[in-house]
Design a protein around this motif. Structure first.
Motif, PDB file in Angstrom:
ATOM      1  N   LYS A  45      -4.047  36.178 -35.213  1.00  0.00           N
ATOM      2  CA  LYS A  45      -2.982  37.048 -34.186  1.00  0.00           C
ATOM      3  C   LYS A  45      -2.896  35.875 -32.804  1.00  0.00           C
ATOM      4  O   LYS A  45      -1.905  36.128 -32.195  1.00  0.00           O
ATOM      5  CB  LYS A  45      -3.510  38.197 -33.863  1.00  0.00           C
ATOM      6  N   ASP A  83     -14.699  36.290 -42.015  1.00  0.00           N
ATOM      7  CA  ASP A  83     -13.514  36.860 -42.248  1.00  0.00           C
ATOM      8  C   ASP A  83     -12.924  37.838 -41.085  1.00  0.00           C
ATOM      9  O   ASP A  83     -11.666  37.517 -40.790  1.00  0.00           O
ATOM     10  CB  ASP A  83     -13.511  38.025 -43.501  1.00  0.00           C
ATOM     11  N   ALA A  84     -13.792  38.468 -40.443  1.00  0.00           N
ATOM     12  CA  ALA A  84     -13.391  39.381 -39.252  1.00  0.00           C
ATOM     13  C   ALA A  84     -13.092  38.082 -38.174  1.00  0.00           C
ATOM     14  O   ALA A  84     -11.866  38.691 -37.398  1.00  0.00           O
ATOM     15  CB  ALA A  84     -14.734  40.062 -38.763  1.00  0.00           C
ATOM     16  N   LYS A 129      -9.422  37.149 -38.939  1.00  0.00           N
ATOM     17  CA  LYS A 129      -8.393  38.025 -39.077  1.00  0.00           C
ATOM     18  C   LYS A 129      -8.124  38.254 -37.732  1.00  0.00           C
ATOM     19  O   LYS A 129      -6.860  38.349 -37.384  1.00  0.00           O
ATOM     20  CB  LYS A 129      -9.182  39.423 -39.350  1.00  0.00           C
ATOM     21  N   GLU A 130      -8.866  38.071 -36.660  1.00  0.00           N
ATOM     22  CA  GLU A 130      -8.427  38.193 -35.319  1.00  0.00           C
ATOM     23  C   GLU A 130      -7.788  36.742 -35.019  1.00  0.00           C
ATOM     24  O   GLU A 130      -6.931  37.111 -34.016  1.00  0.00           O
ATOM     25  CB  GLU A 130      -9.668  38.516 -34.601  1.00  0.00           C
ATOM     26  N   ASP A 177     -15.663  47.083 -47.116  1.00  0.00           N
ATOM     27  CA  ASP A 177     -15.519  45.534 -47.233  1.00  0.00           C
ATOM     28  C   ASP A 177     -15.585  45.033 -48.731  1.00  0.00           C
ATOM     29  O   ASP A 177     -16.489  45.142 -49.104  1.00  0.00           O
ATOM     30  CB  ASP A 177     -16.527  45.016 -46.235  1.00  0.00           C
TER      31      ASP A 177
END
Length: 337
Positions: free
Chosen positions: A166, A158-159, A162-163, A47
């Motif tokens: 979508k 961030d995680a 990121k999901e 990371d």
């Protein structure tokens, strides 16, 4: 008409409108084995929020050296804290999740509470996907890091992003980025310390040990150090401690760079020669006990203190699933439900 079962009658879209709370913590290997630790460390140390070194150079170091040596050493440490319930961090986090859900339901809130880890399982992506399938379109995210830091809270965001990138339909999002000065947190920490003092007597010095980070991060604008200092000030004011009755330190150094000081192990090791042989240590940056608190502080640093001539060392547990900690979490998320 059966094909529209569970769908909005006007649009044909899946009915939504649910609120979900997502608790996020750092993560843990699936098992105290070298192979499991290697998988965990490969994700964690890759990371860029955690290690701010040019990617190509760092990948060579990470895969060429660190992941060949460190997993076996770390696995041995994890074995020392592993319980019948598995990883202490995951076990405690799951208890926090269950108790928070019961607490909110008892107060009449129709909300689902989920748990995810930034690294390892259950993953942030898979947990968010499960919440999406449940129809959650009001998402309240509570990273369980009291003091914001880019490598922890920032990485959690961030995680999350990121999901969500979508998704066709982005939910209403409430991201609680810090609660270092939250009155309920300060009260809970102070109560935990007072309880220890009542049971074992007031020590010569209270050591408040926070997780460390490179000093460079502070100069680049990360507020973590300042937030740790504010948590410390508010807790000691609540306890009525004088300046010589406590010290704030930083643990878990990694690499050769200069990290936030004073260092926990160096400080603890120097106390006996100053006549301080009775201490209590608490870790206010951790919401649940884990390797860094149970092995590093309760184990390794105890030996540092005793080897230096210290007589009485006691570790004050994290707030874990204490009722006042759960109440604090509930009060943090309720404005967004």
């Amino acid at each position: 008409m059966a094909r529209f079962s569970g769908l909005d009658k006007e649009t044909g879209h899946k009915a939504r409108g649910k609120t979900g709370v997502l608790l996020l913590n750092l993560g843990t290997p699936d098992a105290p084995t070298a192979s499991a630790v290697r998988i965990y460390l490969a994700e964690f140390l890759a990371d860029p929020r955690v290690v701010e070194i040019p990617k190509l150079i760092w990948m060579i170091i990470l895969h060429g050296i660190i992941l060949r040596v460190r997993p076996a050493k770390s696995a041995a440490l994890y074995k020392q804290v592993w319980t019948e319930a598995g990883s202490p961090l995951l076990d405690i986090s799951q208890r926090q999740q269950a108790k928070l859900a019961n607490h909110l339901h008892a107060q009449g809130h129709d909300v689902s509470v989920h748990l995810a880890m930034r690294y390892g399982s259950p993953s942030t992506a898979s947990t968010l996907q499960a919440m999406h399938k449940q129809g959650v379109d009001n998402l309240v995210v509570l990273p369980l890091y009291p003091q914001y830091a880019a490598p922890t809270t920032g990485s959690a965001f961030d995680a999350l992003a990121k999901e969500l990138m979508k998704w066709r339909y982005i939910p209403a999002l409430h991201f609680i980025n810090t609660y270092h000065d939250n009155p309920d947190l300060i009260d809970a920490l102070a109560a935990s310390i007072e309880k220890d003092f009542e049971q074992h007597g007031k020590p010569q010095k209270l050591v408040m040990s926070y997780h460390g980070m490179p000093e460079r991060n502070l100069h680049l604008g990360d507020p973590y150090y300042c937030f740790c200092m504010k948590t410390t000030r508010l807790v000691v004011e609540k306890l009525g401690l004088t300046e010589d009755e406590y010290v704030a330190t930083f643990q878990s150094r990694f690499g050769k760079a200069k990290w936030l000081q004073p260092y926990t192990d160096v400080t603890i090791g120097s106390l006996p020669e100053k006549g301080v042989t009775d201490i209590a240590v608490i870790c206010p940056a951790f919401s649940a006990d884990c390797l860094e608190t149970l092995e590093e502080i309760k184990g390794e640093n105890r030996h540092v203190f005793e080897d230096a001539g210290g007589k009485n060392f006691r570790y004050i547990e994290c707030l874990n699933d204490n009722d006042d900690h759960i109440n604090m979490m509930a009060n943090l998320v309720k404005p967004f439900l």
